[in-house]
Design a protein around this motif. Sequence first.
Motif, PDB file in Angstrom:
ATOM      1  N   LEU A  26       0.826  -1.197   0.000  1.00 45.17           N
ATOM      2  CA  LEU A  26       0.000   0.000   0.000  1.00 45.17           C
ATOM      3  C   LEU A  26       0.864   1.252   0.000  1.00 45.17           C
ATOM      4  CD1 LEU A  26      -2.877   1.049   0.035  1.00 45.17           C
ATOM      5  CD2 LEU A  26      -2.843   0.910   2.507  1.00 45.17           C
ATOM      6  N   ASP A  27       2.008   1.230   0.712  1.00 49.05           N
ATOM      7  CA  ASP A  27       2.904   2.387   0.742  1.00 49.05           C
ATOM      8  C   ASP A  27       3.469   2.701  -0.629  1.00 49.05           C
ATOM      9  OD1 ASP A  27       2.656   3.087   3.408  1.00 49.05           O
ATOM     10  OD2 ASP A  27       4.204   1.688   4.042  1.00 49.05           O
ATOM     11  N   GLN A  28       3.644   1.675  -1.476  1.00 50.35           N
ATOM     12  CA  GLN A  28       4.153   1.909  -2.815  1.00 50.35           C
ATOM     13  C   GLN A  28       3.084   2.499  -3.721  1.00 50.35           C
ATOM     14  OE1 GLN A  28       5.405  -2.139  -3.378  1.00 50.35           O
ATOM     15  NE2 GLN A  28       7.564  -1.556  -3.371  1.00 50.35           N
ATOM     16  N   VAL A  29       1.828   2.195  -3.468  1.00 52.08           N
ATOM     17  CA  VAL A  29       0.736   2.665  -4.311  1.00 52.08           C
ATOM     18  C   VAL A  29       0.270   4.052  -3.884  1.00 52.08           C
ATOM     19  CG1 VAL A  29      -1.615   2.200  -5.090  1.00 52.08           C
ATOM     20  CG2 VAL A  29      -0.003   0.321  -4.804  1.00 52.08           C
ATOM     21  N   VAL A  30      -0.006   4.217  -2.610  1.00 50.33           N
ATOM     22  CA  VAL A  30      -0.503   5.485  -2.072  1.00 50.33           C
ATOM     23  C   VAL A  30       0.395   5.907  -0.909  1.00 50.33           C
ATOM     24  CG1 VAL A  30      -2.476   6.696  -1.079  1.00 50.33           C
ATOM     25  CG2 VAL A  30      -2.861   4.833  -2.682  1.00 50.33           C
ATOM     26  N   PRO A  31       1.149   6.982  -1.079  1.00 48.29           N
ATOM     27  CA  PRO A  31       2.029   7.429   0.008  1.00 48.29           C
ATOM     28  C   PRO A  31       1.253   7.732   1.290  1.00 48.29           C
ATOM     29  CG  PRO A  31       2.535   8.578  -2.036  1.00 48.29           C
ATOM     30  CD  PRO A  31       1.262   7.800  -2.264  1.00 48.29           C
ATOM     31  N   SER A  32       1.928   7.612   2.409  1.00 54.54           N
ATOM     32  CA  SER A  32       1.319   7.787   3.725  1.00 54.54           C
ATOM     33  C   SER A  32       0.601   9.129   3.864  1.00 54.54           C
ATOM     34  CB  SER A  32       2.392   7.638   4.802  1.00 54.54           C
ATOM     35  OG  SER A  32       1.847   7.846   6.064  1.00 54.54           O
ATOM     36  N   ALA A  33       1.220  10.203   3.406  1.00 54.36           N
ATOM     37  CA  ALA A  33       0.599  11.529   3.545  1.00 54.36           C
ATOM     38  C   ALA A  33      -0.729  11.597   2.789  1.00 54.36           C
ATOM     39  CB  ALA A  33       1.555  12.614   3.048  1.00 54.36           C
ATOM     40  N   GLU A  34      -0.798  10.970   1.627  1.00 51.70           N
ATOM     41  CA  GLU A  34      -2.047  10.966   0.866  1.00 51.70           C
ATOM     42  C   GLU A  34      -3.115  10.122   1.554  1.00 51.70           C
ATOM     43  OE1 GLU A  34      -1.602  10.177  -3.325  1.00 51.70           O
ATOM     44  OE2 GLU A  34       0.250  11.335  -3.378  1.00 51.70           O
ATOM     45  N   ARG A  35      -2.718   8.992   2.139  1.00 54.31           N
ATOM     46  CA  ARG A  35      -3.686   8.168   2.880  1.00 54.31           C
ATOM     47  C   ARG A  35      -4.218   8.942   4.076  1.00 54.31           C
ATOM     48  NH1 ARG A  35       0.048   4.164   2.631  1.00 54.31           N
ATOM     49  NH2 ARG A  35       0.242   4.087   4.874  1.00 54.31           N
ATOM     50  N   GLN A  36      -3.318   9.622   4.807  1.00 47.38           N
ATOM     51  CA  GLN A  36      -3.754  10.398   5.969  1.00 47.38           C
ATOM     52  C   GLN A  36      -4.735  11.492   5.555  1.00 47.38           C
ATOM     53  OE1 GLN A  36      -0.102  11.715   7.826  1.00 47.38           O
ATOM     54  NE2 GLN A  36       0.006   9.886   9.109  1.00 47.38           N
ATOM     55  N   LEU A  37      -4.481  12.139   4.435  1.00 50.57           N
ATOM     56  CA  LEU A  37      -5.388  13.181   3.951  1.00 50.57           C
ATOM     57  C   LEU A  37      -6.754  12.580   3.599  1.00 50.57           C
ATOM     58  CD1 LEU A  37      -5.798  16.152   3.218  1.00 50.57           C
ATOM     59  CD2 LEU A  37      -4.938  15.599   0.921  1.00 50.57           C
TER      60      LEU A  37
END
Length: 196
Positions: free
Chosen positions: A20-31
């Motif tokens: 998941l970290d490779q697909v959607v970066p952490s900052a984008e998931r948090q947003l």
Amino acid sequence: MTKSTQTAPTERTPALIPSLDQVVPSAERQLAVRHWLLSALDETGRDRARMEWDSHGCAFFRLGMRFAAVRFHARLVHGVAGTETLQGSNAYLADALGGGPVICDPYAWHYYALVLPSAVDHLNYPETRGKWGIEPLGRNTFLGVPRVERLGPQDDHASYWAVPMPSAGELCEPDLVAQLLDEAVRRALAEPGPST
């Protein structure tokens, strides 16, 4: 007859399914999680929550619309996890609840597993479990929800994400919450109490 030329992933051949970290970066998931949480509120509530997150790191949300919670005492988790540390208990919860989101209130020593609102109607806990602080929390209950960036204990002892929400709207499976609490209570009941 042809032979397959596909090989197993190695250091030189990456896995076909990225993390998941490779697909959607952490900052984008948090947003995305932040927006999903705020969508549970009306416009006035969203403005208030943003202000509370900015000034206090935690905002109050009315449960029962998008999500609800199951509250339980930290000593239950410490007992079943075999550790007294928050970090060890948090890691245990992440594993036991399949990565479902959990909020920790270290001041009150409570954990809150976030579930679908309909789940609290099906999680019945007899009176005997009350001493462990187990309580399904649904409609017309308020819960302090930390900013999505609060991922560990803070110096102010305010609530934080013991297990962050993996993606927008991804909640704990009620069956996993029930299994965790059943095992925790079973172990607590098996422990000898203090001698009098």
